[in-house]
Design a protein around this motif. Structure first.
Motif, short mmCIF file in Angstrom:
data_model
loop_
_atom_site.label_atom_id
_atom_site.label_comp_id
_atom_site.label_asym_id
_atom_site.label_seq_id
_atom_site.Cartn_x
_atom_site.Cartn_y
_atom_site.Cartn_z
N PHE A 156 0.81 -1.27 -0.12
CA PHE A 156 -0.01 -0.02 -0.08
C PHE A 156 0.99 1.18 -0.12
CE2 PHE A 156 -4.86 -0.60 1.18
CZ PHE A 156 -4.77 -2.13 0.86
N ALA A 157 1.78 1.19 0.89
CA ALA A 157 2.55 2.34 0.91
C ALA A 157 3.38 2.67 -0.37
CB ALA A 157 3.85 2.22 2.08
N ALA A 158 3.95 1.67 -1.08
CA ALA A 158 4.51 1.68 -2.34
C ALA A 158 3.66 2.42 -3.39
CB ALA A 158 5.30 0.42 -2.81
N THR A 159 2.39 1.94 -3.43
CA THR A 159 1.35 2.48 -4.22
C THR A 159 1.29 4.03 -4.13
OG1 THR A 159 0.13 0.53 -4.10
CG2 THR A 159 -1.25 2.48 -5.07
N ALA A 160 1.15 4.69 -2.98
CA ALA A 160 1.29 6.02 -2.70
C ALA A 160 2.40 6.67 -3.48
CB ALA A 160 1.27 6.26 -1.21
N ALA A 161 3.31 6.22 -3.44
CA ALA A 161 4.77 6.66 -4.16
C ALA A 161 4.59 6.66 -5.71
CB ALA A 161 5.81 6.10 -3.55
N THR A 162 4.03 5.59 -5.93
CA THR A 162 3.86 5.30 -7.49
C THR A 162 3.07 6.26 -7.95
OG1 THR A 162 4.46 2.85 -7.25
CG2 THR A 162 3.37 3.60 -9.27
N ILE A 163 1.98 6.61 -7.28
CA ILE A 163 0.89 7.54 -7.96
C ILE A 163 1.71 9.00 -8.37
CG2 ILE A 163 -0.96 9.10 -7.48
CD1 ILE A 163 -1.89 6.74 -5.35
N VAL A 164 2.66 9.22 -7.53
CA VAL A 164 3.49 10.42 -7.80
C VAL A 164 4.34 10.50 -9.22
CG1 VAL A 164 5.25 12.03 -6.88
CG2 VAL A 164 3.66 10.95 -5.52
N SER A 165 4.75 9.47 -9.37
CA SER A 165 5.59 9.16 -10.71
C SER A 165 4.84 9.76 -11.93
CB SER A 165 5.85 7.63 -10.96
OG SER A 165 6.64 7.41 -12.10
N GLY A 166 3.54 9.25 -12.17
CA GLY A 166 3.02 9.69 -13.31
C GLY A 166 2.65 11.14 -13.61
N ALA A 167 2.43 12.01 -12.55
CA ALA A 167 2.26 13.43 -12.72
C ALA A 167 3.45 14.14 -12.89
CB ALA A 167 1.60 13.72 -11.24
N VAL A 168 4.52 13.63 -12.46
CA VAL A 168 5.85 14.25 -12.76
C VAL A 168 6.44 13.68 -13.83
CG1 VAL A 168 6.03 15.11 -10.54
CG2 VAL A 168 7.05 13.01 -10.95
#
Length: 462
Positions: A156-168
C-alpha cells in the motif's frame, strides 16, 4: 509358586494399563485439541489470503508502469519503467526501516513512539485483542503474523509513491524522484496513516477509510499535485496564445493492458483489507462493490468524454475505470452494490472534468494521476458518509460527512504543504527538472543512456 506367577501376571497386565491411563490423562482434552487445530487452520487461511492479496497489490506495479509509459512519449519509456521499478525497491527499504513503525507503533494520537525502526518492536502476533502483547496494538484486530501485516501494508505504501511518478513524468530528474519517494514512504505517508489506521486522532473521531481512498490515494495525489506545480509543465504543452497542445501517449495498447492489470490488482487491494477470511461475506461484498464501481466509472467516463470531446476517448475510458476503483476504495465495505454503481458513475464523470480543469489552470499531469487519485479519492471518502449504512458487512458506525471532510482537509493539508516544501528543497539543493535539451531529446538518453525503441529513429552519435 502358583501365587508367585499370578503376581507376575498381575504386574504385567495391570501396571502397563495404569501407566497408559496416567499418560492419557496428561494428553489435552480432545475438544481442546480440536479447538487448537481449528485456530491454527484459521491463522493459516487468513495469512494465505493476506499474502495473496498483497501479491495482487504488488502486481499493480506492472499496471502502473504500463499505464504511465503508454500515456507518455516513446522517448521517455526507459525512464518511466526505471522509476516504477526503483520506487518499490526504495519503498521496501524505507517502510521496513522506519515507515511501518511510524504508522503502527504505539504512541500518541498524532505520532508513534514505540517499535519504530526495522520491525524490532515487541509483538506476539497472531494473538488478538486483549491477548495481544506488543507495541503495534492498532493492528491487534487481525490474527495473522507480524510479517504478513507488514507485507500487506508495504505494498500500500509503495502505491502512494507510485502515484507521484505519473504526474511528474517526462521532465523530472531520476535521483530527485527517488529521494522524494523515499521520504514520502518513510515519513509523510506513515505519519498521516497513523492518524487513521494506527489508532490516531482521526480514528478516534470516527473517520472511516476502509482501504485507502484518502490514506493511500489522496496522499499520493496531493504529493503529485505539489510536484507538478513546482516542476512546471512540459515544453510545448501550453502555447503562448493560450491554446493547449495535447502531447499524445505512444502506446495505448500498453495503457489499456496496464489498466486491466490494475483492475485485477484492486481485487487484492480492497478485499485484502479485511486482513482475514472470516465467513467470506465481507470479502465477497467488497469484491462486488469494487467491480461494479470500476465498470460504472468506465461507462460514465465514456459517455462524458463523448459528450464533451465528441469522441469516446480511450484515455478517458481508462482513467474512468481507475477513477471508479479509487472512488470505491474507502466505502467498499459499507455501501450497497447499488450505491457502488452511483459512486463509480460520479467518479467517471469527475475524472473527465478534472483532467480538463487541470489543463485549463495549466497544471500538467501527463497521465491524469491527480484527477484519478486525488479528486476521486476525495469523492470516495465523502461517499462513505453519503452512502454508508448501518449493519453493513464491515460492522462500523457510519461517520458524518463533517468528520470525513475534516479528515480529508487534515491529511490533505499536511501532505500538500510538506510535499511542496520538500519539492522546493530538492529544487534548491540540486534541481529537480532535467535540462531543456534532455527533455526534447528524451529522458531515456539523457538520464539513462538507453532507448526503449532504438530502431524507431536513426540518430547520429558523436
Amino acid at each position: 509358586m502358583k501365587n508367585y506367577f499370578k503376581s507376575i501376571a498381575f504386574l504385567l497386565l495391570v501396571v502397563p494399563m495404569f501407566l497408559f491411563a496416567e499418560e492419557a490423562a496428561t494428553v489435552a482434552n480432545p475438544a481442546e485439541e480440536t479447538a487448537k487445530a481449528i485456530q491454527t487452520l484459521t491463522v493459516g487461511l487468513d495469512t494465505l489470503w493476506v499474502l495473496v492479496a498483497g501479491m495482487l497489490v504488488f502486481f499493480m506495479n506492472a499496471g502502473f508502469a504500463l499505464v504511465e509509459s503508454g500515456f507518455a512519449q516513446s522517448k521517455n519509456t526507459v525512464n518511466i519503467l526505471a522509476k516504477n521499478f526503483i520506487v518499490f525497491a526504495a519503498a521496501t527499504f524505507s517502510y521496513w526501516a522506519i515507515g511501518w513503525g511510524l504508522m503502527f507503533g504505539d504512541g500518541t494520537p498524532f505520532y508513534a513512539k514505540d517499535g519504530i525502526f526495522f520491525l524490532t518492536g515487541l509483538d506476539n502476533s497472531p494473538a488478538l485483542g486483549d491477548d495481544y502483547k506488543g507495541v503495534y496494538s492498532s493492528m491487534n484486530w487481525t490474527g495473522v503474523p507480524l510479517l504478513a501485516k507488514f507485507f500487506f501494508q508495504l505494498v500500500f505504501a509503495a502505491t502512494a509513491a507510485t502515484i507521484v511518478s505519473g504526474a511528474v513524468a517526462e521532465r523530472i530528474k531520476f535521483h530527485s524522484f527517488l529521494i522524494f519517494s523515499f521520504i514520502l514512504v518513510a515519513v509523510m505517508y506513515p505519519f498521516t496513516g497513523h492518524w487513521v489506521w494506527g489508532g490516531g486522532w482521526l480514528a478516534e473521531l470516527g473517520f472511516h477509510d476502509f482501504a485507502g481512498s484518502t490514506v493511500v490515494h489522496s496522499v499520493g495525489g496531493w504529493a503529485a499535485l505539489a510536484g507538478a506545480i513546482v516542476l512546471g509543465a512540459r515544453k510545448g504543452k501550453f502555447l503562448p496564445d493560450g491554446r493547449i497542445k495535447p502531447i499524445l501517449g505512444h502506446n495505448m495498447t500498453s495503457a489499456a493492458l496496464g489498466t486491466l492489470i490494475l483492475w485485477l490488482g484492486w481485487f487484492g487491494f480492497n478485499p485484502g483489507s479485511t486482513m482475514g477470511v472470516g465467513d467470506g461475506v465481507t470479502m465477497a461484498h467488497v469484491i462486488v462493490t469494487t467491480n461494479i464501481s470500476a465498470a460504472l466509472g468506465a461507462l460514465a467516463s465514456t459517455v462524458t468524454a463523448w459528450i464533451i470531446l465528441k469522441k469516446p476517448d480511450l484515455g478517458m475510458i481508462l482513467n474512468g475505470t481507475l477513477a471508479g476503483l479509487v472512488g470505491i476504495t474507502a466505502p467498499c465495505a459499507i455501501v450497497s452494490p447499488t450505491s457502488a454503481a452511483i459512486i463509480g458513475a460520479v467518479s467517471g464523470v469527475l475524472v473527465v472534468l478534472s483532467v480538463l480543469f487541470f489543463d485549463k489552470i495549466k497544471i500538467d499531469d501527463p497521465v491524469g494521476a491527480t484527477s484519478v487519485h486525488l479528486v476521486c479519492g476525495i469523492w470516495g471518502t465523502l461517499a462513505v458518509a453519503i452512502f454508508g449504512y448501518e449493519g453493513s458487512p464491515a460492522g462500523v458506525d457510519v461517520p458524518s460527512i463533517l468528520t470525513q471532510l475534516y479528515g480529508i482537509l487534515a491529511i490533505g493539508g499536511f501532505t500538500f504543504v510538506v510535499s511542496l516544501a520538500l519539492w522546493f528543497v530538492l529544487k534548491l539543493a540540486g534541481g529537480i527538472r532535467v535540462s531543456e535539451e534532455e527533455e526534447l531529446s528524451g529522458l531515456d538518453l539523457g538520464e539513462h543512456g538507453a532507448e526503449a525503441y532504438p530502431d524507431f529513429n536513426i540518430r547520429v552519435r558523436g
